[in-house]
Design an enzyme around this catalytic site. Sequence first.
Site, PDB file in Angstrom:
ATOM      1  CG  LEU A 552      -2.040  -0.985   1.930  1.00 41.74           C
ATOM      2  CD1 LEU A 552      -3.387  -0.833   2.465  1.00 41.74           C
ATOM      3  CD2 LEU A 552      -3.295  -0.691  -0.244  1.00 41.74           C
ATOM      4  CB  SER A 708      35.399  16.694 -18.455  1.00 40.90           C
ATOM      5  OG  SER A 708      35.538  15.986 -19.218  1.00 40.90           O
ATOM      6  CD  GLU A 729      24.978  12.843 -13.032  1.00 39.87           C
ATOM      7  OE1 GLU A 729      25.868  12.431 -14.256  1.00 39.87           O
ATOM      8  OE2 GLU A 729      23.790  12.450 -13.303  1.00 39.87           O
ATOM      9  CG  ASP A 787      28.970  20.356 -25.120  1.00 38.05           C
ATOM     10  OD1 ASP A 787      30.053  19.804 -26.137  1.00 38.05           O
ATOM     11  OD2 ASP A 787      30.521  19.865 -24.072  1.00 38.05           O
TER      12      ASP A 787
END
Length: 981
Positions: A552, A708, A729, A787
């Site tokens: 439930l 990066s 993440e 980008d």
Amino acid sequence: MNPLLKLLEFGQSYWLDNLTRRMIKNGDLKRRVEKQGLRGVTSNPKIFHEAIAKSDDYDAQIETLIAEGRSNIEIYEALVTTDLQDACDILRPVYDELKGQDGFVSLEISPHLAHDTPGSIQEARRLWQTVDRPNLLIKIPATAAGIPTIEELLFEGININITLLFSIERYQAVAQAYLKALERRLEADKSVAHIASVASFFLSRIDVLADQLLSHRIPLEGRSHLEPHPEDLQGKVAIANAKLAYQYFKHILQSNRWKALEAKGAQVQRMLWASTSTKNPAYHDVMYIEPLIGPRTINTMPEDTIEAFADHGTVKETVEKNIEEAQKVITELEKIGIDFQLVASQLENEGIQKFIDPYDELLETLGIKCQQCRNRQQVEPLQDVAQQLRRLVIQMTTEAGSGHPTSCLSCAEIVAALFFHEMRWDPKDSNARNVDTFILSKGHAAPILWAALWEAKAIDEDPLSLRKLDSTLEGHPTPNNPWVKVATGSLGQGLAAANGIALANRLDDIDARVYCLLGDGECSEGSVWEAAQFASLNKLSNLVAIVDVNALAQSGPAPYQHDTQVFAHRFQSFGWEAIEIDGHDLTAILNAFEQAKKAGPTAIIAKTEKGKGVSFLEGKYGWHGKALDQESMDKALAELGENHANVTVEPRRIGTYNVPQRRPAPALSIDYSIGNQVATRDAFGAALKKLGDFLPELVVLDGDVKNSTRTEYFSEEYPNRFFEGYIAEQNMAGTALGLAACGKIPCAASFACFLTRAYDFIRMAGHSRPPHLIFCGSHAGVSIGEDGPSQMGLEDLAMFRAVSGSTVLYPCDGVSAERLTEQAAQIQGIVYIRTTRPKTPVIYTSDEKFPVGGSKTLRTSKEDKFTLVTAGITVHEALAAYDKLKQNGISTRVIDSYSIKPIDVETLSKAAHDTQALVVIEDHWIDGGLGDAVAAAVNSLAPVHRLAITEEPRSGKSEELLDRYGISKKAIAQKVLELIG
């Protein structure tokens, strides 16, 4: 005539290669002895494992032995000893009738002692004394270490069954050891009568390996061109080897040495054929029985082989037939290039392992059975605890007038089992590290956590203070209560935090388990499966997730209701072990916890009823998050009955753990020159690598962008303290929080834009108030270039500024980036560092300091008309704008506000007092970033004008984007000129 009985006419005994309590108790063994001519029994761990694991024949004795306080190994020996004694007693009439020449039962010592002479001798002595039957044989493998063991034990009068014989050369050594032991007894004036020994030659295993080696030499089609032909030798090597061994056996019996011993009453060390079941189905099912019939031999057979031989076996003396052919087989084997000595050596090693594996499995299985038995003895008191927890929960929530009682009632047995039986913890020490940890991911069930802590005497705060203003017993757990490691309540976060705690335990060599209780509803959160993947990839074997499948949710049925297989299959697909149980069956719960110790990570999927224990709540809709009124509470308590709970939690620790003393951190050595082009992300990575050298607590996580963000510098240097979070993440943030809760200094890095995905975890981390927790967002702002907007972190400053107690830092060059990373590792709480993608010129000397809460005034004079306040990438644009305005006779002050939170109020206020207005330039949305921080700091002392991103960015070169969206040097100069009018 039964072929089995007819064997006796040719001097061969047959023994049963099996022994179980069932055949002892049901009379089958006795019937075989009395009616079918059975003269012996051999046993081994594999046989006992099958018998104990697949029957309940041993359970009654196990319970008795547990009640006596016996250890698992003592229980194993008692079970085996009982069977051996009973079997020896059944065969004792045979032994007596044949004057000690037959009627034996074999017992194997631990196969782990196969290469340990002193250990084998000591173990054999003990078992011989324990069983205390003259017709017992102790099994000793014929290893190099076994030869002196055999001699010594026989000398001491202990009967020996020598096992794992494959080569004639090793048999010769065994036979010599037997003769020497008897001679030593005579020299010591000891009798040699009734000293019994058998030499067990293993058969089918030889053919399995020999056939495999021969098959390598046979072409796929046609007959081999080799002479002799390999295919002609298949299935013949074992019998040939046994026949030649028998010839050496006869040679011994003809020797004067043996005749002298025999004259003193010595018994023959008979040849025993072992491993007689046919492994290759293409071969005759009695191929290892019929060719080896002869005097003074024994053939041990499994039950299937006994039945086959009784049905269609042919009995005649064969052991000395075809001796020349047997020699030819061995000779031709050598010609083909197969060294039988190497075959025998391999088989010996494999044989030992084949004994070790079932022996270990037996002890493991028995350990589980013993624990299950102990668990059954714990059920009643734990059920009383579960009922008391239910009572307390109902009283607490009714007193508070709010809460989630039904969500607590469904997991009462689970919590009772954990806190009052399974977990190793110390109710007197909430800060202990070397203990098991509990994480309540379904944080709305907080009342049952408080109830458990109260009943365990871990807290003295009145449980009826639940949800009251000054109580730490809050509606959802937070570290305001010292027993709570991380705040939960925003669902789907507990398992990620549990990952971090499990990692910290591994890093600190703490063999503790982490238990995380989740609800079925929260398993709709993707973060749960991010955490499941991470746990599996990192082999977090001490992590146990318990899913309370009460079917439930808040507004109706949970997605899969009571279909526990859905959750089990999901966890299994991520590489977890999954155990489905009835979550109200305490025996099943305890057994599942025991099973979870074998492999991991493990998910226990517990089918439960929401509101369990109270008839009008159980499985009923509409009660989620609702407390009972006084009348309903009284009715519920009446159903639950009186409090009979009486379980004490004794403090239990896992080894010892000393909190590491941190060394004073030396200042980082930085070597940049003014004007060097350095990306702040590069400097951040360099600083992490340096910090790792003197901060062993520093742990770095990344979201699949380490090349990066530059966390790869740290990962290459300290791989055991770097964890790849992949594109997940939320789990990365939650795992970092769990690490922080255990005293680590975690640094979680990703692109700034992707941290927004984890913001709920970051927000909850703020409520958890970790001692140290660093986030780094790189590639921030439009300055990343081509980008495009999906990759431009434009919300991150606002996001982290909104977290209570956070620190937000934004370096503009290599020096400030390293110094601020250094600061982040030293200051308390959650710290966010924003780094940028493009390289920028170094503007600070390497010895410059960057205290948190400070700023750097880069340009100033008494003639300043305006103040340019900036941070990060736009510092360089502001300095260029300053030069351009200076050429036009306009003086401006330039402030690098590298500490955005806390911000340098004093410096900004002075600038607001000294100049006409402040112009804030930032590579961030106009809302929530540096501009808002500056405006709040100066508090209307001067106008604050903001240059920030105000429209949807596009792809383009960094310089183009800075210019187009109004934060370039040109835009800054133009704004100041507009303000001058």
